[in-house]
Design a protein around this motif. Sequence first.
Motif, PDB file in Angstrom:
ATOM      1  N   LYS A 218      13.594 139.925   2.937  1.00 50.31           N
ATOM      2  CA  LYS A 218      12.402 138.831   3.441  1.00 50.31           C
ATOM      3  C   LYS A 218      11.297 139.809   4.328  1.00 50.31           C
ATOM      4  N   GLU A 219      12.254 140.431   5.113  1.00 47.85           N
ATOM      5  CA  GLU A 219      11.488 141.240   6.466  1.00 47.85           C
ATOM      6  C   GLU A 219      10.852 142.446   5.716  1.00 47.85           C
ATOM      7  N   ARG A 220      11.370 143.021   4.642  1.00 44.55           N
ATOM      8  CA  ARG A 220      11.131 144.294   4.114  1.00 44.55           C
ATOM      9  C   ARG A 220       9.827 143.742   3.146  1.00 44.55           C
ATOM     10  N   VAL A 221       9.794 142.539   2.541  1.00 45.42           N
ATOM     11  CA  VAL A 221       8.481 142.069   1.789  1.00 45.42           C
ATOM     12  C   VAL A 221       7.552 142.153   2.812  1.00 45.42           C
ATOM     13  N   LYS A 222       7.560 141.443   4.044  1.00 51.04           N
ATOM     14  CA  LYS A 222       6.670 141.004   4.843  1.00 51.04           C
ATOM     15  C   LYS A 222       6.019 142.459   5.342  1.00 51.04           C
ATOM     16  N   LEU A 223       6.721 143.447   5.521  1.00 49.56           N
ATOM     17  CA  LEU A 223       6.360 144.807   6.021  1.00 49.56           C
ATOM     18  C   LEU A 223       5.447 145.370   5.030  1.00 49.56           C
ATOM     19  N   GLY A 224       5.856 145.231   3.634  1.00 46.84           N
ATOM     20  CA  GLY A 224       5.057 145.643   2.501  1.00 46.84           C
ATOM     21  C   GLY A 224       3.888 145.051   2.310  1.00 46.84           C
ATOM     22  N   ILE A 225       3.547 143.750   2.509  1.00 43.56           N
ATOM     23  CA  ILE A 225       2.377 143.080   2.628  1.00 43.56           C
ATOM     24  C   ILE A 225       1.619 143.622   3.745  1.00 43.56           C
ATOM     25  N   GLU A 226       2.067 143.891   4.916  1.00 38.33           N
ATOM     26  CA  GLU A 226       1.175 144.444   6.075  1.00 38.33           C
ATOM     27  C   GLU A 226       0.863 145.561   5.437  1.00 38.33           C
ATOM     28  N   LEU A 227       1.666 146.530   4.859  1.00 37.42           N
ATOM     29  CA  LEU A 227       1.160 147.962   4.258  1.00 37.42           C
ATOM     30  C   LEU A 227       0.120 147.612   3.273  1.00 37.42           C
ATOM     31  N   ALA A 259       8.845 146.370  -5.187  1.00 33.96           N
ATOM     32  CA  ALA A 259       8.382 145.609  -6.256  1.00 33.96           C
ATOM     33  C   ALA A 259       7.364 144.608  -5.957  1.00 33.96           C
ATOM     34  N   VAL A 260       7.771 143.356  -5.014  1.00 34.00           N
ATOM     35  CA  VAL A 260       6.864 142.455  -4.841  1.00 34.00           C
ATOM     36  C   VAL A 260       5.701 142.926  -3.983  1.00 34.00           C
ATOM     37  N   SER A 261       5.742 143.931  -3.034  1.00 29.52           N
ATOM     38  CA  SER A 261       4.888 144.469  -2.484  1.00 29.52           C
ATOM     39  C   SER A 261       3.705 145.113  -3.485  1.00 29.52           C
ATOM     40  N   ILE A 262       4.087 145.718  -4.345  1.00 29.50           N
ATOM     41  CA  ILE A 262       3.168 146.499  -5.094  1.00 29.50           C
ATOM     42  C   ILE A 262       2.617 145.438  -6.256  1.00 29.50           C
ATOM     43  N   ALA A 263       3.182 144.426  -6.465  1.00 32.57           N
ATOM     44  CA  ALA A 263       2.736 143.605  -7.304  1.00 32.57           C
ATOM     45  C   ALA A 263       1.573 142.726  -6.616  1.00 32.57           C
ATOM     46  N   THR A 283      11.984 153.740 -10.807  1.00 29.77           N
ATOM     47  CA  THR A 283      10.511 153.228 -11.368  1.00 29.77           C
ATOM     48  C   THR A 283      10.745 152.445 -12.348  1.00 29.77           C
ATOM     49  N   ASP A 284      11.619 152.609 -13.004  1.00 33.17           N
ATOM     50  CA  ASP A 284      11.779 151.529 -14.245  1.00 33.17           C
ATOM     51  C   ASP A 284      11.986 150.021 -13.727  1.00 33.17           C
ATOM     52  N   THR A 285      13.114 149.923 -12.861  1.00 35.91           N
ATOM     53  CA  THR A 285      13.315 148.627 -12.434  1.00 35.91           C
ATOM     54  C   THR A 285      12.231 148.151 -11.343  1.00 35.91           C
ATOM     55  N   ILE A 286      11.697 148.826 -10.631  1.00 32.84           N
ATOM     56  CA  ILE A 286      10.499 148.475  -9.793  1.00 32.84           C
ATOM     57  C   ILE A 286       9.564 148.098 -10.497  1.00 32.84           C
ATOM     58  N   GLY A 287       9.125 148.988 -11.594  1.00 35.30           N
ATOM     59  CA  GLY A 287       8.176 148.505 -12.511  1.00 35.30           C
ATOM     60  C   GLY A 287       8.498 146.944 -13.407  1.00 35.30           C
ATOM     61  N   ALA A 288       9.788 146.933 -13.756  1.00 36.52           N
ATOM     62  CA  ALA A 288      10.049 145.640 -14.488  1.00 36.52           C
ATOM     63  C   ALA A 288       9.767 144.594 -13.826  1.00 36.52           C
ATOM     64  N   MET A 289      10.300 144.604 -12.383  1.00 34.64           N
ATOM     65  CA  MET A 289      10.148 143.258 -11.466  1.00 34.64           C
ATOM     66  C   MET A 289       8.811 143.265 -11.129  1.00 34.64           C
ATOM     67  N   ALA A 290       7.969 144.302 -10.510  1.00 30.08           N
ATOM     68  CA  ALA A 290       6.645 144.080 -10.170  1.00 30.08           C
ATOM     69  C   ALA A 290       5.494 143.826 -11.339  1.00 30.08           C
ATOM     70  N   THR A 291       5.755 144.228 -12.690  1.00 30.01           N
ATOM     71  CA  THR A 291       4.859 144.000 -13.676  1.00 30.01           C
ATOM     72  C   THR A 291       5.213 142.682 -14.064  1.00 30.01           C
ATOM     73  N   ALA A 292       6.213 142.340 -14.125  1.00 34.38           N
ATOM     74  CA  ALA A 292       6.668 140.762 -14.505  1.00 34.38           C
ATOM     75  C   ALA A 292       5.782 139.824 -13.668  1.00 34.38           C
ATOM     76  N   ILE A 293       5.693 140.072 -12.327  1.00 38.17           N
ATOM     77  CA  ILE A 293       5.044 139.032 -11.537  1.00 38.17           C
ATOM     78  C   ILE A 293       3.580 139.170 -11.721  1.00 38.17           C
ATOM     79  N   CYS A 294       2.995 140.334 -12.086  1.00 31.80           N
ATOM     80  CA  CYS A 294       1.554 140.600 -12.419  1.00 31.80           C
ATOM     81  C   CYS A 294       1.225 140.064 -13.788  1.00 31.80           C
ATOM     82  N   GLY A 295       2.443 140.069 -14.820  1.00 29.26           N
ATOM     83  CA  GLY A 295       1.896 139.516 -15.940  1.00 29.26           C
ATOM     84  C   GLY A 295       1.841 137.976 -15.904  1.00 29.26           C
ATOM     85  N   ALA A 296       2.729 137.443 -15.055  1.00 31.33           N
ATOM     86  CA  ALA A 296       2.816 135.957 -14.997  1.00 31.33           C
ATOM     87  C   ALA A 296       1.640 135.389 -14.540  1.00 31.33           C
TER      88      ALA A 296
END
Length: 335
Positions: A218-227, A259-263, A283-296
């Motif tokens: 959670k805290e790392r997602v929040k940092l990622g969103i700030e970035l 992944a969540v921050s990149i999406a 890269t493949d796992t981060i891509g799978a998670m992030a791009t699934a969110i974008c696709g949704a």
Amino acid sequence: MDKRDKILGALYGQAIGDAMGMPSELWPIQKIQDYFKGKITTFLDGPKSNDIALNFTKGQYTDDTNQAFVILDALIENHFVPDTQIIVNHLQKWAKEIGAFENNILGPSSKAALLAIEEGRDPLNITKKAETNGAGMRISPIGSLFDTLHGDQLVQMVFDITKVTHSSDVAISGAAIVAGAVSAAVEDKTWDEIIKYALSVGDQAKKLGAPTWNASCKERVKLGIELAKRYQYDEEGFSQAIYDLIGTGTMASESIPAAVSIAYYTRNVHKCALFCANLGGDTDTIGAMATAICGAKQGFSLIPPEWTGLIDSKNPQYHISYYADQIMNFRNMTN
């Protein structure tokens, strides 16, 4: 845009991000830039010098997406009621068919847990210490099963599926964050609402896991969103910041927040898949998670048809439209 289109977007997004990131899997950023003469700009064969990707060809997705569909098959068999033994049976059958145990295809936590079960041992001592991203990489379709009014049911299903190989707090909360983001994206929430909902179900799911000392997803997602906001107009700067500060390794506490921050930053399938493929790390796992969110969020109809066509032609073992229909049937009965 109808819900089925967005569910298809999530499923194809998972597959596209996985396949695009396959050639550079677990390579550092410098090696990616040197080998690919700058950047990956399209789907490619796995390099023979990449011990993990060498057996894959252009457009093929890896164990991340294969396991996502294997788990869907296990759920469909039991009318979407998670059953540990049925899930294990499907995962072991798939792993044996492709030689996953021998060919370095399974992640360490999943491999150890499934081998323990195969040998008749209780896997709990393995699963409660599982800190890797094997649960998050395959969970995105579960998010598409539930609308955001059914967060309790979403968290319970994420837990019931994840605990088969990963029962730590970081693995379960991370998987719930990915699933929650997909759920909110299918509902076409705003990007800030998507993050808020994902973190709320992540908080709820964390309570179900065995405690660990891992950094907070959670805290790392929040940092990622700030970035993402800080580097809004500097894609290379954002990529480097994710690589340096959030991390892109196989730990759930790195790759899932990344992944969540990149999406959140990229917001569409095309940009997201290429961004992740060039990121460095898992890269493949981060891509799978992030791009699934974008696709949704974006929906299937806005994904380049040549990309979805390639996914279908190179991965004939699964029919993505079938899974979208099954998910829609479940939603119509429960949501």
